[in-house]
Enzyme design. Structure first.
Site, mmCIF file in Angstrom:
data_model
loop_
_atom_site.group_PDB
_atom_site.id
_atom_site.type_symbol
_atom_site.label_atom_id
_atom_site.label_comp_id
_atom_site.label_asym_id
_atom_site.label_seq_id
_atom_site.Cartn_x
_atom_site.Cartn_y
_atom_site.Cartn_z
ATOM 1 N N ASP A 143 0.800 -1.136 0.107
ATOM 2 C CA ASP A 143 -0.079 0.087 0.111
ATOM 3 C C ASP A 143 0.990 1.227 -0.171
ATOM 4 O O ASP A 143 1.671 1.361 1.078
ATOM 5 C CB ASP A 143 -0.933 -0.125 1.414
ATOM 6 N N HIS A 160 5.077 -7.262 -0.121
ATOM 7 C CA HIS A 160 4.563 -8.531 -0.647
ATOM 8 C C HIS A 160 4.990 -8.470 -1.982
ATOM 9 O O HIS A 160 5.809 -7.918 -2.553
ATOM 10 C CB HIS A 160 3.112 -8.393 -0.944
ATOM 11 N N SER A 181 8.652 4.319 4.884
ATOM 12 C CA SER A 181 9.940 3.913 4.047
ATOM 13 C C SER A 181 9.444 3.529 2.502
ATOM 14 O O SER A 181 8.383 3.734 1.970
ATOM 15 C CB SER A 181 10.395 2.555 4.806
#
Length: 319
Positions: free
Chosen positions: A128, A186, A276
């Protein structure tokens, strides 16, 4: 008074304003505006302070000794960032013993559907995030990354120090995670086989556009870990870089043993507190074509908000 930057939303002309408190903005200007010689970062003590603050923050956010304080933080965090809780795997907030346990919270299975799960050519979002994509480093440095030392050999270090695996013409995707985002990352491609990790860098500069767009070598100086992935159907190696940043306590990997297999959409790791960035680098042989809306935004210097599993491009290489 608040300041920040606009981020595009897919499916139309909508944009949202990513706010930043004025005192944070002023602090970042003092640290990152102009040349390094003119900023506060010319003092080694300031860089040491950023490192010390980041590590200390990590300890604080792992502290479970004061449950009441943890719950106050979680509720304030939810209110500040207007978080929706419907997707949480654990919706009972009292089950989070530390600030970090909520920060890198897990989501329900199926909360982030994977686009075209049976198409091995598709590239989906690793996080996201606020996304930028580029066909080559020249475009990336012309539009977005202004650090003079940025190059793929400098980014990847020993994973490809001579630039043999990722020559000119390699494509990049930059996944910037803001503090409010779900902070697990992911696999963007698959199936893949995991290679060894290379740990590089030592700095803890912010990855906010304010710093990336100035003359600071954020991505090539920050503490980061690089893993090479064998994208087996496409017969290409892809570099995945997890970049630590200011107030990020640590980079944590899951299901990432050397030689293990991964599928697109499967969890690869997570960041402790702070925003990050993850960076994926694709060699020319992968023949990556980014989705048109994201590429168009990127060429205008505008990030696009995407979620884990959303399609962002595909390989045009023959399988």
């Amino acid at each position: 008074m608040k300041m920040g930057n606009y981020v595009a939303v897919r499916g139309g002309n909508e944009r949202f304003f990513e706010e930043m408190p004025l005192y944070v903005r002023v602090g970042m200007h003092l640290l990152f505006y102009g040349s390094r010689k003119a900023s506060l970062l010319r003092y080694a003590s300031v860089e040491h302070l950023l490192e010390t603050m980041s590590k200390k923050q990590g300890v604080t956010y792992d502290d479970a000794s004061n449950p009441e304080d943890v719950q106050k933080f979680i509720k304030s965090f939810i209110e500040t960032y207007e978080l929706k809780l419907d997707d949480l795997a654990e919706q009972d907030l009292t089950k989070y013993p530390t600030r970090n346990s909520f920060f890198y919270r897990k989501l329900k299975p199926g909360a982030r559907p994977i686009a075209e799960p049976n198409n091995d050519k598709v590239i989906s979002s690793a996080a996201d995030c606020r996304l930028m994509v580029f066909d080559n480093v020249e475009s990336a440095t012309k539009i977005w990354i202004k650090g003079q030392q940025f190059s793929l050999p400098n980014l990847l270090g020993g994973a490809d120090k001579n630039g043999d695996l990722f020559p000119p013409g390699s494509s990049l995707a930059l996944f910037r995670l803001a503090p409010a985002d779900y902070h697990r990352f992911h696999h963007a491609i698959g199936p893949v086989k995991m290679g060894e990790k290379t740990h590089l860098g030592k700095e803890y500069y912010t990855v906010n556009p304010e710093a990336v767009g100035e003359n600071f070598d954020v991505f090539t100086a920050n503490t980061r870990q690089v893993v090479l992935l064998d994208w087996e159907p496409v017969k290409a190696k892809v570099a995945f870089v997890a970049v630590g940043a200011m107030l990020v306590g640590s980079i944590n990997w899951t299901n990432s043993d050397v030689g293990s297999n991964g599928k697109r959409g499967e969890e690869l790791g997570y960041f402790a507190y702070g925003g990050s960035t993850c960076i994926a680098v694709f060699p020319p042989a992968a023949k990556v074509k980014w989705d048109g809306d994201i590429q168009a935004n990127s060429l205008k210097g505008i990030e696009t908000f995407v979620r884990v599993g959303e399609r962002i491009g595909e390989s045009k290489a023959a399988l």
